[in-house]
Design a protein around this motif. Structure first.
Motif, short mmCIF file in Angstrom:
data_model
loop_
_atom_site.label_atom_id
_atom_site.label_comp_id
_atom_site.label_asym_id
_atom_site.label_seq_id
_atom_site.Cartn_x
_atom_site.Cartn_y
_atom_site.Cartn_z
N TYR A 185 0.85 -1.18 0.00
CA TYR A 185 0.00 0.00 0.00
C TYR A 185 0.89 1.24 0.00
CZ TYR A 185 -3.23 3.67 1.41
OH TYR A 185 -3.95 4.84 1.46
N VAL A 186 0.55 2.21 -0.87
CA VAL A 186 1.28 3.48 -0.91
C VAL A 186 0.30 4.58 -0.53
CG1 VAL A 186 2.81 4.95 -2.25
CG2 VAL A 186 2.59 2.53 -2.86
N GLY A 187 0.53 5.17 0.64
CA GLY A 187 -0.31 6.27 1.09
C GLY A 187 0.02 7.56 0.38
N ASP A 188 -0.86 8.53 0.48
CA ASP A 188 -0.66 9.81 -0.18
C ASP A 188 0.58 10.51 0.37
OD1 ASP A 188 -1.15 11.87 -1.90
OD2 ASP A 188 -2.82 12.73 -0.78
N GLY A 189 1.57 10.70 -0.50
CA GLY A 189 2.82 11.34 -0.09
C GLY A 189 3.72 10.46 0.75
N LYS A 190 3.41 9.17 0.83
CA LYS A 190 4.17 8.24 1.67
C LYS A 190 5.01 7.28 0.83
CE LYS A 190 2.03 9.82 5.35
NZ LYS A 190 2.72 10.62 6.39
N LYS A 191 5.91 6.57 1.50
CA LYS A 191 6.69 5.53 0.85
C LYS A 191 5.88 4.23 0.82
CE LYS A 191 11.27 7.28 2.11
NZ LYS A 191 12.55 6.98 2.80
N PRO A 192 6.14 3.36 -0.15
CA PRO A 192 5.43 2.08 -0.20
C PRO A 192 5.66 1.27 1.08
CG PRO A 192 6.62 2.48 -2.25
CD PRO A 192 7.09 3.51 -1.27
N GLY A 193 4.61 0.58 1.53
CA GLY A 193 4.71 -0.26 2.72
C GLY A 193 4.01 -1.59 2.50
N SER A 194 4.67 -2.68 2.85
CA SER A 194 4.09 -4.01 2.68
C SER A 194 2.97 -4.24 3.69
CB SER A 194 5.17 -5.08 2.85
OG SER A 194 4.60 -6.37 2.77
N ILE A 195 1.85 -4.78 3.22
CA ILE A 195 0.73 -5.07 4.12
C ILE A 195 0.34 -6.55 4.08
CG2 ILE A 195 -0.23 -2.74 4.02
CD1 ILE A 195 -2.28 -3.79 1.96
N GLY A 196 1.06 -7.34 3.28
CA GLY A 196 0.74 -8.76 3.21
C GLY A 196 1.65 -9.49 2.25
N SER A 197 1.49 -10.80 2.21
CA SER A 197 2.35 -11.66 1.40
C SER A 197 1.53 -12.50 0.45
CB SER A 197 3.18 -12.56 2.31
OG SER A 197 3.89 -13.53 1.55
N LEU A 198 2.09 -12.75 -0.73
CA LEU A 198 1.48 -13.61 -1.73
C LEU A 198 2.16 -14.97 -1.79
CD1 LEU A 198 1.22 -10.84 -4.44
CD2 LEU A 198 -0.72 -11.93 -3.30
N GLY A 199 3.13 -15.18 -0.93
CA GLY A 199 3.84 -16.45 -0.91
C GLY A 199 5.34 -16.25 -0.78
N ASP A 200 6.03 -17.35 -0.65
CA ASP A 200 7.48 -17.34 -0.50
C ASP A 200 8.16 -16.93 -1.80
OD1 ASP A 200 10.03 -18.23 0.93
OD2 ASP A 200 10.05 -19.52 -0.85
N ASP A 201 9.12 -16.04 -1.72
CA ASP A 201 9.80 -15.53 -2.92
C ASP A 201 10.44 -16.66 -3.73
OD1 ASP A 201 11.13 -13.37 -4.59
OD2 ASP A 201 12.89 -14.40 -3.78
N ALA A 202 11.13 -17.58 -3.06
CA ALA A 202 11.80 -18.68 -3.76
C ALA A 202 10.79 -19.56 -4.49
CB ALA A 202 12.63 -19.50 -2.78
N GLN A 203 9.64 -19.81 -3.86
CA GLN A 203 8.63 -20.64 -4.49
C GLN A 203 8.03 -19.94 -5.70
OE1 GLN A 203 4.96 -20.52 -4.55
NE2 GLN A 203 4.88 -22.54 -5.52
N LEU A 204 7.78 -18.64 -5.58
CA LEU A 204 7.26 -17.88 -6.72
C LEU A 204 8.28 -17.84 -7.85
CD1 LEU A 204 5.57 -14.91 -4.83
CD2 LEU A 204 4.40 -16.79 -6.00
N LYS A 205 9.54 -17.67 -7.51
CA LYS A 205 10.61 -17.65 -8.51
C LYS A 205 10.66 -18.95 -9.29
CE LYS A 205 15.65 -17.12 -8.87
NZ LYS A 205 16.91 -16.85 -8.10
#
Length: 255
Positions: free
Chosen positions: A166-186
């Motif tokens: 999620y990127v708030g107005d005037g804010k830096k991007p912030g993670s709010i959840g996961s879609l899975g393990d990076d290695a598994q997605l790779k």
């Protein structure tokens, strides 16, 4: 001490009373597990229109020194001694879609190769011809960045592979959840082979999929920096070595 003995007696009774054995408890748990319901069928593709005719660059603006059409594909290719002055793009000139889905197949050759599908982007003629700024579904030969949401000449890394951001107005991007393990997605991404790329842009939400798996999601409320419509392009990255990006079956659905 009496309390501890009482707990032991109670536990013993629970294990020895009829119908309360461990096996019986597990059996009851299994009986309670009900089916989740019928599986949702795969959505049949509808409403998409090809934006590449498979035979020519009609509708596209690309540097002919690096881009060509061959075997039904748009091909961008460099050599170690023949590189663009900066990252360049083969740009679709058929419109600036806002809410849309785009699907294509791509194959990237070259370990150090780097490419991506640019969308909701603008051209920067003050920098050079065929230069773009905006969201990018990133692709690279080592599969380090493939699947992430990157903003070319903008905020940079917006969502890494596997992140819901999620990127708030005037804010830096912030993670709010996961879609899975990076290695598994790779592991789902094919190297030196064809992959299916699917990008969904609806309102302030961006969803990127590769081979049917969601790789990254961004909800962008940064009004000063986000882009709600724009051009589409395929990137040819300036690198130190040879690379080739091949794209085919490019189709678009607008809302």
């Amino acid at each position: 001490m009496k309390f501890c003995r009482l707990l032991s007696i109670t536990a013993g009774l629970a294990l020895t009373m009829p119908g309360t054995s461990l096996d019986a408890q597990q059996g009851a748990a299994k009986k309670k597990a009900a089916p989740r319901g019928p599986a949702v069928a795969e959505l049949e593709e509808a409403g998409f229109q090809p934006i590449f005719d498979g035979a020519s660059m009609k509708g596209w603006d690309c540097d002919p020194d690096f881009w060509r059409v061959e075997n039904g594909e748009i091909i961008g290719e460099t050599r170690a001694d023949h590189q663009p002055p900066q990252n360049i793009f083969c740009i679709w000139k058929g419109g600036s879609p806002a809410d849309f889905e785009i699907k294509m197949q791509y194959k990237l050759t070259g370990e150090t190769g780097n490419s991506g599908l640019q969308y909701r982007s603008i051209e920067l003629p003050n920098v050079a011809r065929w230069v773009m700024k905006g969201y990018q579904a990133d692709i690279d030969g080592r599969q380090q960045y493939t699947g992430q949401v990157y903003e070319e000449r903008g905020r940079g890394f917006v969502a890494l592979r596997g992140q819901i951001v999620y990127v708030g107005d005037g804010k830096k991007p912030g993670s709010i959840g996961s879609l899975g393990d990076d290695a598994q997605l790779k592991s789902l991404i094919k190297t030196d082979d064809w992959n299916d790329l699917h990008v969904i842009a609806r309102g302030n939400t961006l969803i990127q999929l590769i081979n049917g798996r969601v790789m990254s999601i961004v909800v962008d409320d940064d009004k000063a920096n986000r882009k709600m419509d724009g051009e589409i392009g395929i990137q040819l990255h300036k690198t130190a070595a040879a690379m080739k990006i091949e794209s085919r079956n490019i189709r678009l659905k607008t809302f």
